[in-house]
Design an enzyme around this catalytic site. Structure first.
Site, PDB file in Angstrom:
ATOM      1  N   GLY A 165       0.824  -1.204   0.000  1.00  0.00           N
ATOM      2  CA  GLY A 165       0.000   0.000   0.000  1.00  0.00           C
ATOM      3  C   GLY A 165       0.859   1.256   0.000  1.00  0.00           C
ATOM      4  N   ASP A 200       6.047  -0.502  15.567  1.00  0.00           N
ATOM      5  CA  ASP A 200       7.494  -0.277  15.388  1.00  0.00           C
ATOM      6  C   ASP A 200       7.795   0.944  14.526  1.00  0.00           C
ATOM      7  OD1 ASP A 200       7.874  -2.617  16.786  1.00  0.00           O
ATOM      8  OD2 ASP A 200       9.102  -3.592  15.266  1.00  0.00           O
ATOM      9  N   HIS A 206       0.876 -22.496  46.664  1.00  0.00           N
ATOM     10  CA  HIS A 206       2.096 -23.224  47.018  1.00  0.00           C
ATOM     11  C   HIS A 206       2.026 -24.638  46.448  1.00  0.00           C
ATOM     12  CE1 HIS A 206       5.572 -24.588  49.248  1.00  0.00           C
ATOM     13  NE2 HIS A 206       4.867 -25.667  49.571  1.00  0.00           N
TER      14      HIS A 206
HETATM   15  P1  FAD Z   1       5.409  -5.632  11.882  1.00  0.00           P
HETATM   16  O1  FAD Z   1       5.145  -6.831  12.693  1.00  0.00           O
HETATM   17  O2  FAD Z   1       6.767  -5.423  11.346  1.00  0.00           O
HETATM   18  O3  FAD Z   1       4.358  -5.683  10.675  1.00  0.00           O
HETATM   19  C1  FAD Z   1       4.346  -4.750   9.653  1.00  0.00           C
HETATM   20  C2  FAD Z   1       3.707  -5.386   8.436  1.00  0.00           C
HETATM   21  O4  FAD Z   1       3.491  -4.372   7.462  1.00  0.00           O
HETATM   22  C3  FAD Z   1       4.595  -6.433   7.759  1.00  0.00           C
HETATM   23  O5  FAD Z   1       3.806  -7.547   7.397  1.00  0.00           O
HETATM   24  C4  FAD Z   1       5.105  -5.719   6.511  1.00  0.00           C
HETATM   25  O6  FAD Z   1       5.399  -6.600   5.428  1.00  0.00           O
HETATM   26  C5  FAD Z   1       3.896  -4.850   6.190  1.00  0.00           C
HETATM   27  N1  FAD Z   1       4.195  -3.681   5.362  1.00  0.00           N
HETATM   28  C6  FAD Z   1       5.219  -2.804   5.459  1.00  0.00           C
HETATM   29  N2  FAD Z   1       5.097  -1.829   4.543  1.00  0.00           N
HETATM   30  C7  FAD Z   1       3.968  -2.109   3.850  1.00  0.00           C
HETATM   31  C8  FAD Z   1       3.291  -1.468   2.781  1.00  0.00           C
HETATM   32  N3  FAD Z   1       3.738  -0.335   2.259  1.00  0.00           N
HETATM   33  N4  FAD Z   1       2.159  -2.041   2.295  1.00  0.00           N
HETATM   34  C9  FAD Z   1       1.678  -3.211   2.814  1.00  0.00           C
HETATM   35  N5  FAD Z   1       2.255  -3.838   3.839  1.00  0.00           N
HETATM   36  C10 FAD Z   1       3.390  -3.290   4.356  1.00  0.00           C
HETATM   37  N6  FAD Z   1       8.327  -8.545  20.298  1.00  0.00           N
HETATM   38  C11 FAD Z   1       7.739  -9.026  21.412  1.00  0.00           C
HETATM   39  O7  FAD Z   1       6.915  -8.329  22.012  1.00  0.00           O
HETATM   40  N7  FAD Z   1       8.025 -10.274  21.892  1.00  0.00           N
HETATM   41  C12 FAD Z   1       8.924 -11.074  21.280  1.00  0.00           C
HETATM   42  O8  FAD Z   1       9.163 -12.192  21.732  1.00  0.00           O
HETATM   43  C13 FAD Z   1       9.566 -10.599  20.114  1.00  0.00           C
HETATM   44  N8  FAD Z   1      10.464 -11.370  19.476  1.00  0.00           N
HETATM   45  C14 FAD Z   1      11.052 -10.893  18.337  1.00  0.00           C
HETATM   46  C15 FAD Z   1      12.013 -11.691  17.728  1.00  0.00           C
HETATM   47  C16 FAD Z   1      12.655 -11.232  16.593  1.00  0.00           C
HETATM   48  C17 FAD Z   1      13.683 -12.108  15.925  1.00  0.00           C
HETATM   49  C18 FAD Z   1      12.309  -9.961  16.042  1.00  0.00           C
HETATM   50  C19 FAD Z   1      12.956  -9.452  14.792  1.00  0.00           C
HETATM   51  C20 FAD Z   1      11.368  -9.164  16.658  1.00  0.00           C
HETATM   52  C21 FAD Z   1      10.733  -9.612  17.823  1.00  0.00           C
HETATM   53  N9  FAD Z   1       9.803  -8.836  18.495  1.00  0.00           N
HETATM   54  C22 FAD Z   1       9.221  -9.304  19.643  1.00  0.00           C
HETATM   55  C23 FAD Z   1       9.422  -7.504  18.008  1.00  0.00           C
HETATM   56  C24 FAD Z   1       8.074  -7.586  17.254  1.00  0.00           C
HETATM   57  O9  FAD Z   1       8.192  -8.533  16.214  1.00  0.00           O
HETATM   58  C25 FAD Z   1       7.706  -6.224  16.706  1.00  0.00           C
HETATM   59  O10 FAD Z   1       7.731  -5.265  17.735  1.00  0.00           O
HETATM   60  C26 FAD Z   1       6.305  -6.262  16.123  1.00  0.00           C
HETATM   61  O11 FAD Z   1       6.214  -7.206  15.076  1.00  0.00           O
HETATM   62  C27 FAD Z   1       5.903  -4.883  15.587  1.00  0.00           C
HETATM   63  O12 FAD Z   1       4.612  -4.953  15.075  1.00  0.00           O
HETATM   64  P2  FAD Z   1       4.128  -3.961  13.919  1.00  0.00           P
HETATM   65  O13 FAD Z   1       2.713  -4.318  13.663  1.00  0.00           O
HETATM   66  O14 FAD Z   1       4.454  -2.576  14.295  1.00  0.00           O
HETATM   67  O15 FAD Z   1       5.030  -4.292  12.648  1.00  0.00           O
END
Ligand code: FAD
Ligand code: NAI
Length: 479
Positions: free
Chosen positions: A122, A326, A458
């Site tokens: 998007g 994020d 406990h």
């Molecule tokens: P994301 O999960 O990154 O999702 C964003 C989505 O948007 C993706 O699917 C991407 O492809 C899509 N996207 C991007 N741009 C576009 C566009 N222009 N059009 C359409 N789609 C798009 N957090 C925890 O709380 N606990 C954990 O145990 C944990 N473990 C982790 C382990 C690893 C190895 C990593 C890398 C991260 C971990 N995290 C953990 C962090 C967590 O994954 C992120 O904080 C979380 O996924 C953020 O969510 P989000 O919805 O902001 O973004």
């Protein structure tokens, strides 16, 4: 003519898909666009968290813990397993199946809640009368209009300057979760740059599965954001397990060699060193995803770190455009993204969503686990706040002894005058579950005495929480 939605959510990670579902529950007509594609070509909603983050990393952590228990600890229970073998391809395939179950679960939830899902990328086209035009490129290519838009595009791994990820030898979190998928081999030597959350979790997985793991960390302090008493205890445990952690290093040239990767680095004393490994995981933090969003077309403001600028309520400066997870300020955690997604959906529907960033818990899923919420002792000292501290070791907890897992402690920090809990820090077994009690207590602004007076089952690990609360007033019963 473009379809018109009350709300378009870009990104179906935990921030985006949860925002879409909550908004639909509140009666809005919602579209969610996500471009993640699984190996067979279909949509894989769930974002980083589901595809290459929280879920697959925890699947690998679990498998590697079973393997290590069978190899090293079953004997203590009188259980013999004969000769132990590892089928790494199967282990990785199980992880991939867990991921797909979660992808499918989200697609089911979209259907159930009548969220229209579009598979593709998007981007903003323009502000139009009554909203924003969003173009979708990819499988479901078309253009939509949203009266409001939530950007939840997440983050990607940061690369070392000039060292691109090839996901074969130089790996981001994505490649780190696929090691052995094709060749079934655990690397003999594995390097990690950065001893943050990913470095420790992934380092632990591959050490347990048999790799010799070396972690190079730039900062002189181990886990600087963690309460240092807890960090010291964790460091001791990780080093004892065989993780090599070098602090205060300067990473120099990173070269691919015939057999792997060679990293030139200087140790804390400035001595030149070389690390030769088969594979190198670079885990030095993450950058917000805004490229390709075409935010310039509508004037979306991005800060110097690359994050979308939002206020405390996740509003951007554009009317009707919000951003969560994020891609904005605050901790990069799935549950923080989810809370923001819910709060924004509720605000759009005219309700009053609320997220308290001070009460977002952190968990590092190593063994022992590390979990905390609220202030560290170092932060309270820096703020000049008068506090009392109390801690209780798992060594003195009956359930931990029965589990055979007595590393670590629970630690409480409370206001010196009012006794309000200011921070709870845990290193030890199931810290990820134990921290929930602290979150609830702090959300209700409980005192340490409140916890100390509540009956805990406990034998349970949670008794260590109660005892740590008692320790604030120096009246533990079992230590
Ligand atoms: P994301 O999960 O990154 O999702 C964003 C989505 O948007 C993706 O699917 C991407 O492809 C899509 N996207 C991007 N741009 C576009 C566009 N222009 N059009 C359409 N789609 C798009 N957090 C925890 O709380 N606990 C954990 O145990 C944990 N473990 C982790 C382990 C690893 C190895 C990593 C890398 C991260 C971990 N995290 C953990 C962090 C967590 O994954 C992120 O904080 C979380 O996924 C953020 O969510 P989000 O919805 O902001 O973004
Ligand atoms: P991180 O921010 O946790 O750690 C990065 C580490 O790399 C820091 O210690 C930093 O000092 C170090 N570093 C930076 N540049 C360096 C360099 N040039 N040389 C050597 N060291 C260097 O980042 P990480 O581990 O990449 O994880 C990213 C984020 O993903 C986490 O901060 C967290 O938000 C999220 N995450 C959460 C998990 C969880 O909740 N259990 C698990 C994994 C990731």
């Amino acid at each position: 003519m473009s379809k018109i939605f009350d709300l378009i959510v870009i990104g179906a990670g935990p921030g985006g898909y949860i925002a879409a579902i909550r908004a639909a529950q509140l009666g809005l007509n919602v579209a969610c666009i996500d471009d993640w594609t699984h190996d067979a070509g279909g949509p894989a909603p769930g974002g980083t968290c589901t595809n290459v983050g929280c879920i697959p990393s925890k699947a690998l952590l679990q498998s590697s813990e079973h393997y290590e228990h069978a190899a090293k600890h079953f004997g203590e229970h009188g259980i013999g397993v004969g000769s132990l073998s590892l089928d790494l391809k199967k282990l990785i395939a199980r992880k991939d199946a867990v991921v797909r179950q979660n992808n499918d679960g989200i697609l089911y939830l979209f259907k159930k809640n009548k969220v229209a899902f579009f598979h593709g990328r998007g981007s903003f086209v323009a502000a139009v009368d009554g909203g924003y035009e969003i173009a979708i490129a990819g499988k479901d290519a078309q253009s939509l209009v949203g009266k409001q838009v939530v950007v939840a595009t997440g983050s990607s791994a940061r690369a070392l300057p000039g060292v691109d990820f090839d996901e074969d030898r130089i790996l981001s979190n994505d490649g780190a979760l696929r090691i052995g998928r094709d060749d079934g081999q655990v690397p003999k030597k594995l390097g990690l740059i950065g001893s943050g959350v990913i470095g420790l979790e992934m380092g632990s997985v591959w050490r347990r599965l048999g790799a010799e793991v070396t972690v190079l960390e730039a900062l002189p302090t181990f886990l600087g954001a963690v309460d240092q008493q807890i960090a010291r205890e964790a460091h001791k445990a990780f080093v004892k397990q065989g993780l090599k952690i070098e602090l205060g290093v300067e990473v120099g040239e990173v070269k691919k060699t015939k057999k792997g990767v060679s990293v030139a680095w200087k140790d804390a004393k400035g001595q030149a060193q070389t690390l030769d490994v088969e594979r190198l995981i670079v885990s030095i933090g993450r950058v917000p995803n805004t490229a390709g969003l075409n935010g310039e077309a509508v004037g979306l403001e991005i800060d110097p770190r690359g994050a979308i600028v939002v206020d405390d309520d996740c509003r951007t400066r554009l009317p009707g455009v919000w951003a969560v997870g994020d891609v904005v300020r605050g901790p990069m955690l799935a549950h923080k993204a989810e809370e923001e997604g819910v709060a924004v959906a509720e605000r759009i529907a005219g309700q009053h969503g609320h997220v308290d960033l001070d009460l977002v818990p952190w968990v590092i899923y190593t063994s022992p686990e590390i979990a905390w919420v609220g202030r560290t002792e170092e932060q309270l000292k820096a703020q000049g706040r008068a506090y009392k501290a109390g801690s209780f070791p798992f060594m003195a907890n009956g359930r931990a002894r029965a589990l055979g897992d007595t590393t670590g402690m629970v630690k409480f920090l409370a206001d010196a005058k009012t006794d309000e809990i200011l921070g709870v820090h845990i290193v030890g077994p199931l810290a990820s579950e134990l921290i929930a009690e602290a979150c609830v207590a702090m959300a209700f602004r409980a005192s340490s005495e409140d916890i100390a007076r509540i009956c805990h089952a406990h034998p349970s690990l949670s008794e260590a929480t109660k005892e740590a609360a008692l320790a604030v007033d120096k009246r533990t019963l079992n230590f």
